[in-house]
Design an enzyme around this catalytic site. Structure first.
Site, PDB file in Angstrom:
ATOM      1  N   GLU A  86       0.997  -1.216   0.040  1.00 13.80           N
ATOM      2  CA  GLU A  86      -0.003   0.039   0.024  1.00 13.80           C
ATOM      3  C   GLU A  86       0.918   1.523  -0.011  1.00 13.80           C
ATOM      4  O   GLU A  86       1.544   1.351   0.928  1.00 13.80           O
ATOM      5  CB  GLU A  86      -0.920  -0.021   1.086  1.00 13.80           C
ATOM      6  CG  GLU A  86      -1.889   1.205   1.402  1.00 13.80           C
ATOM      7  CD  GLU A  86      -2.788   1.071   2.418  1.00 13.80           C
ATOM      8  OE1 GLU A  86      -3.192   0.032   2.702  1.00 13.80           O
ATOM      9  OE2 GLU A  86      -3.242   2.293   2.729  1.00 13.80           O
ATOM     10  N   LYS A 283      -7.167  -0.865  11.724  1.00  7.69           N
ATOM     11  CA  LYS A 283      -6.594  -1.104  10.216  1.00  7.69           C
ATOM     12  C   LYS A 283      -5.146  -0.500   9.988  1.00  7.69           C
ATOM     13  O   LYS A 283      -4.427  -0.919   9.598  1.00  7.69           O
ATOM     14  CB  LYS A 283      -7.411  -1.082   8.994  1.00  7.69           C
ATOM     15  CG  LYS A 283      -7.306  -1.727   7.688  1.00  7.69           C
ATOM     16  CD  LYS A 283      -6.699  -0.570   6.751  1.00  7.69           C
ATOM     17  CE  LYS A 283      -6.076  -1.413   5.728  1.00  7.69           C
ATOM     18  NZ  LYS A 283      -4.970  -0.483   4.760  1.00  7.69           N
ATOM     19  N   ASP A 299       3.952 -14.459  11.085  1.00  4.87           N
ATOM     20  CA  ASP A 299       2.773 -14.789  10.797  1.00  4.87           C
ATOM     21  C   ASP A 299       1.733 -13.690  10.865  1.00  4.87           C
ATOM     22  O   ASP A 299       1.072 -13.460  12.010  1.00  4.87           O
ATOM     23  CB  ASP A 299       2.039 -16.150  11.511  1.00  4.87           C
ATOM     24  CG  ASP A 299       0.951 -16.334  11.067  1.00  4.87           C
ATOM     25  OD1 ASP A 299       0.118 -15.815  10.526  1.00  4.87           O
ATOM     26  OD2 ASP A 299       0.563 -17.721  11.187  1.00  4.87           O
ATOM     27  N   HIS A 396      -2.054  10.311   0.470  1.00  3.30           N
ATOM     28  CA  HIS A 396      -2.295   9.106  -0.244  1.00  3.30           C
ATOM     29  C   HIS A 396      -2.205   9.270  -1.695  1.00  3.30           C
ATOM     30  O   HIS A 396      -1.689   8.509  -2.343  1.00  3.30           O
ATOM     31  CB  HIS A 396      -3.856   8.768   0.186  1.00  3.30           C
ATOM     32  CG  HIS A 396      -3.812   7.752   1.459  1.00  3.30           C
ATOM     33  ND1 HIS A 396      -4.809   6.639   1.394  1.00  3.30           N
ATOM     34  CD2 HIS A 396      -2.969   7.672   2.366  1.00  3.30           C
ATOM     35  CE1 HIS A 396      -4.389   6.212   2.506  1.00  3.30           C
ATOM     36  NE2 HIS A 396      -3.443   6.536   3.045  1.00  3.30           N
TER      37      HIS A 396
HETATM   38  C1  MEV Z   1      -5.276   3.373   5.168  1.00  2.43           C
HETATM   39  O1  MEV Z   1      -4.748   2.224   4.844  1.00  2.43           O
HETATM   40  C2  MEV Z   1      -5.506   3.570   6.633  1.00  2.43           C
HETATM   41  C3  MEV Z   1      -6.346   4.799   7.287  1.00  2.43           C
HETATM   42  O2  MEV Z   1      -7.723   4.730   6.828  1.00  2.43           O
HETATM   43  C4  MEV Z   1      -6.271   4.437   8.841  1.00  2.43           C
HETATM   44  C5  MEV Z   1      -7.067   5.630   9.459  1.00  2.43           C
HETATM   45  O3  MEV Z   1      -7.976   6.103   8.839  1.00  2.43           O
HETATM   46  O4  MEV Z   1      -6.851   5.790  10.776  1.00  2.43           O
HETATM   47  C6  MEV Z   1      -5.578   6.170   6.855  1.00  2.43           C
END
Ligand code: MEV
Length: 444
Positions: A86, A283, A299, A396
């Site tokens: 990513e 995430k 793992d 991003h």
């Molecule tokens: C993207 O991979 C992860 C985010 O969405 C985490 C978040 O919103 O805290 C940027």
């Protein structure tokens, strides 16, 4: 098109497997073979090594292996190896590391280090009778029966820490567990734990058979359902934290340190109380954790499962990170349950894993736990920092720009043009396509 099942796919040669795939699923188009083959390593030994990690291998699947430098962790500087596809994860980690380097860096504490596993069994007896048998005879036998399996681990300072009998009959008729805790020192310990547990299952059966405490009917009711480690290790926790005076939280977006701290804390609190946000928040944490988990040959499915089970331990899914502002001191931390190893598994086999561990100064498993928690915390800090200031898309999309340009087949010269073009503009997919077409003279 209906496909036919195949018998003995695993017995075909590598080429045989590819031929079958092409004929059966890819309309006989040999071009697909080249896609698989271009990833084969010219070094035949290295290729063979990778093929033998798993079954039915027909190619290698590359992931970018990046480095996030400048991580000051417990007074030592680290460059973190990160295997992640990513865009912006490595950049975000590096940015967070740089932010904290002159504020004392990251501090970590191993809170505890116990792994768990269970023998799940069914037995139709009075609970008190079983408890008596466990306390006065079985527990000792279980430890004796596993002495050979545990001897090496005991020499290294680990082994079985305790075994308990757990009565689960109120949740499922006649269901009990032998719940064992382990110290697996520098290994993740899955094979060790499972071997001990399988022996527990056998010993339980043998000891029941010869015991005079139970009737034949009771003995006949014993079923060993399964013996397996638990990937939920709530007693294998590392804490990583950062703190600084609120006034030091200067951000180049122009927001004041006080406003930054307030909004940041609100963002964490929202993730603590709101599962929809907590899922995305965590995430982001795992973006940082897993990239280092993979680079160090551990793992990531286990670390993911454990982190999310822990995040939901009180019945509601919540943030793994927390934040306080107390007497103008900003504090941000994570308690991460994580079970990893630096010996065994891929660690001595995969050349890049060896590189990663060497780069990290050959850490112990506990040191690696600390590094992983820091990576997760840093990633979450970077994400929240963007979210409460500029918004996430700015960073991003800048990182994603190259992906879009590669899809469009842009030349190196064209890519350079785009980097300059978007220097002071927000990247959007639409704008890239528009500028690309304009540049190639397809529109004005
Ligand atoms: C993207 O991979 C992860 C985010 O969405 C985490 C978040 O919103 O805290 C940027």
């Amino acid at each position: 098109m209906n496909h036919k099942p195949i018998e003995g796919f695993s017995k075909l040669s590598k080429q045989g497997k590819i031929d079958w795939l092409i004929n059966e699923y890819l309309q006989g188009n040999k071009e697909y073979q080249n896609i698989l083959k271009q990833y084969w390593n010219e070094n035949v030994e290295l290729q063979k090594l990778h093929e033998e990690f798993s079954e039915n291998t027909v190619s290698n699947f590359y992931m970018p292996y990046g480095i996030a430098p400048n991580f000051l962790i417990d007074g030592k500087l680290f460059a973190l190896p990160m295997a992640v596809e990513e865009s912006s994860v490595v950049a975000a980690a590096s940015k967070a590391a740089k932010f904290w380097i002159d504020k004392g860096g990251f501090k970590t504490t191993i809170i505890n280090n116990e792994k768990l596993g269970h023998t799940h069994f069914i037995l139709n007896v009075e609970s008190h009778k079983l408890l008596h048998f466990f306390n006065f005879s079985l527990k000792k036998k279980l430890l004796e029966a596993t002495e050979d399996i545990t001897s090496n681990m005991r020499k290294r300072g680990g082994g079985i820490l305790d075994i308990k009998l757990v009565d689960k009959t109120s949740e499922m008729p006649n269901y009990y567990q032998l719940k064992a805790s382990f110290d697996t020192v520098d290994s993740m310990g899955a094979n060790f734990i499972n071997s001990c547990l399988e022996q527990f299952g056998k010993t339980l059966k043998q000891e029941m058979t010869i015991s005079e405490e139970f009737t034949q009917e009771e003995k006949n009711s014993l079923q060993i359902v399964m013996n397996i480690l638990s990937n939920f290790t709530p007693d294998c926790i590392v804490r990583a934290e950062v703190s600084c005076k609120m006034e030091d939280l200067k951000d180049d977006s122009g927001i004041s340190p006080e406003e930054f701290a307030r909004k940041f804390k609100q963002a964490v609190t929202i993730a603590e109380i709101e599962p929809f946000r907590a899922t995305t928040h965590n995430k982001g944490v795992m973006n940082g954790v897993d990239a280092v988990v993979i680079a160090t040959g551990n793992d990531f499915r286990a670390t993911e499962a454990c982190a999310h089970a822990y995040a939901a331990r009180d019945g509601q899914y919540r943030s793994l990170t927390h934040c306080t502002i107390d007497h103008d001191v900003f504090r941000f931390w994570i308690d991460l349950p994580i079970s990893v190893g630096v010996v065994g598994g891929l660690t001595n086999l995969h050349p890049l894993v060896k590189f990663s561990l060497a780069l990290l100064g050959k850490p112990s498993a506990q040191e690696l736990m600390s590094i992983l928690a820091v990576s997760g915390l840093a990633q979450n800090f970077a994400a929240l920092r963007s979210l409460v200031t500029t918004g996430i898309q700015k960073g991003h999309m800048k990182m994603h720009l190259l992906n879009i340009l590669n899809q469009l087949g842009a030349t190196e010269q064209e890519k350079q043009h785009f980097v300059t073009y978007f220097k002071d503009k927000t990247v959007s997919h639409h704008e890239v396509i528009h500028e690309f077409n304009r540049m190639r003279g397809q529109i004005n």
